[in-house]
Design a protein around this motif. Structure first.
Motif, mmCIF file in Angstrom:
data_model
loop_
_atom_site.group_PDB
_atom_site.id
_atom_site.type_symbol
_atom_site.label_atom_id
_atom_site.label_comp_id
_atom_site.label_asym_id
_atom_site.label_seq_id
_atom_site.Cartn_x
_atom_site.Cartn_y
_atom_site.Cartn_z
ATOM 1 N N PRO A 63 0.805 -1.229 0.000
ATOM 2 C CA PRO A 63 0.000 0.000 0.000
ATOM 3 C C PRO A 63 0.836 1.276 0.000
ATOM 4 C CG PRO A 63 -0.884 -1.589 1.559
ATOM 5 C CD PRO A 63 0.444 -2.126 1.107
ATOM 6 N N CYS A 121 -6.411 1.141 -3.206
ATOM 7 C CA CYS A 121 -6.029 -0.078 -2.475
ATOM 8 C C CYS A 121 -7.144 -0.511 -1.521
ATOM 9 C CB CYS A 121 -4.737 0.150 -1.696
ATOM 10 S SG CYS A 121 -3.278 0.364 -2.723
ATOM 11 N N GLN A 136 -4.039 -0.429 5.658
ATOM 12 C CA GLN A 136 -4.204 -1.726 5.004
ATOM 13 C C GLN A 136 -3.561 -2.817 5.873
ATOM 14 O OE1 GLN A 136 -5.797 -2.199 1.894
ATOM 15 N NE2 GLN A 136 -6.417 -0.084 2.215
#
Length: 381
Positions: free
Chosen positions: A23, A31, A297
């Motif tokens: 990411p 993403c 993420q």
């Protein structure tokens, strides 16, 4: 701006249904949409960008479709070897779309660690003979731009890159934002570690929030910053900087403040540290199971046993703490071991929650100023 859904749907129309990468803050909205939308078997947040390239190649070999890999431009270096020795048309000729966040774009203000990378982002692609375009932020122009990209990829069975400027993708909030149950915030944990270390302790902190928090904490407690090397770039390599310093300064305690994503990105470093085993090095990994600095993420940090890996690599003392009391107790043991000479290579996993305070500042010194002050400190034995 481009809606992440619009971009994703156009990729699917061109046959791209597999995604892998690390990411990036400029790509975080896209993403996040991929994380929420793509099936688990079609999306892998990889350990590093080179791994993403190999994952994409494997997918193409198995299915035949054109995969996509994504990364910050700092990841180009990790990608170079498999890009040139695996997927290049002169080797296995793998059709591949590469999405690169352009941090440090010339004439756009950014942090110092991104300046050089921003200058050479496109030059590196040129050197590798990978054609590219800067991704449009106009949704009406997007289909034709992707047509050009995929036409080249299919005709040449080769990689093609899209370079993404800041603000290209519209906002999208990650829905699969799993909360990490932890008593401590990362900044609280770093504060306890910092305040429990001796005056001659040397600190090496990893890129992202950890270095920013260490800097802010020194300011909060009216401390100098010269004991801290803030590794604002070079994700995954803080432990190797700390190892080398510890080996050259065996009489000084060296504390490495690392992150789970950074540790996993260059996990081979644990083996190097463990086999060298400097007695004066304490390696902390702040584990929140997330790439916290670039949108939250997930990593696999909470799905694997990092302390067991460290122990297998040769770390002599291994701890995993999840509470303030446990961290305080561990720091007391570490301080006592340095005081009585029983210290040995130590690994401490500290489980912390995701996120950072919104008013978190950034270092006011330049990297060169940080280096100069740090070298003066560590050479003042």
């Amino acid at each position: 701006m481009i809606q992440p859904k619009t971009f994703y749907d156009l990729l699917l129309k061109h046959g791209t249904d597999f995604f892998a990468g690390v990411p990036d803050s400029l790509l975080k909205n896209f993403c996040a949409y991929v994380t929420d939308t793509a099936p688990e078997e079609k999306h892998i947040i990889s350990a590093n960008e080179g791994s993403a390239t190999a994952l994409a190649a494997g997918y193409h070999f198995a299915i035949g479709n054109i995969p996509l890999i994504y990364m910050q431009n700092s990841g180009e270096g990790n990608m170079i070897n498999p890009l040139l020795s695996l997927v290049d048309p002169d080797v296995y000729s793998v059709p591949l779309l590469i999405l690169i966040g352009w941090r440090g774009e010339p004439c756009v203000h950014d942090e110092p660690q991104h300046i050089k990378q921003g200058k050479v982002t496109c030059a590196l692609l040129d050197a590798m003979q990978v054609p590219y375009e800067v991704l449009t932020d106009d949704e009406e122009k997007l289909p034709s731009q992707l047509d050009v990209a995929y036409s080249y990829i299919k005709k040449n069975s080769a990689p093609y890159a899209l370079v993404v400027r800041k603000g290209t993708f519209a906002d999208y909030a990650l829905q699969k934002n799993t909360l990490v149950k932890a008593e401590m915030k990362r900044e609280e944990a770093i504060e306890k570690i910092m305040l429990s270390s001796g005056k001659n302790g040397i600190f090496v902190s990893t890129t992202g929030m950890a270095s920013r928090e260490l800097y802010e904490l020194r300011k909060k407690h009216n401390m100098k910053h010269d004991s801290d090397f803030l590794t604002v770039g070079s994700m995954g390599h803080a432990s190797q900087i700390a190892l080398s310093i510890a080996m050259q300064k065996p009489s000084r305690p060296v504390y490495c403040i690392d992150g789970d994503g950074a540790t996993i990105m260059q996990m081979g470093g644990l083996a190097t540290v463990g086999t060298r085993a400097p007695k004066n090095l304490v390696h902390f990994v702040m584990n929140n199971g997330a790439h916290d600095s670039v949108g939250g993420q997930p990593t696999v940090g909470l799905q694997i046993d990092l302390p067991a890996i460290a122990k297998a690599c040769g770390y002599k003392k291994v701890y995993s703490v999840a509470t303030k009391a446990a961290l305080e107790g561990t720091m007391k043991e570490i301080a006592e071991s340095f005081a009585n000479g029983t210290n040995s290579l130590t690994f401490v996993e500290v489980k912390v929650s995701k996120g950072a305070r919104k008013d978190l500042g950034r270092p006011k010194t330049t990297p060169l100023e940080n280096k100069k002050a740090f070298m003066e400190f560590i050479n003042n034995d």
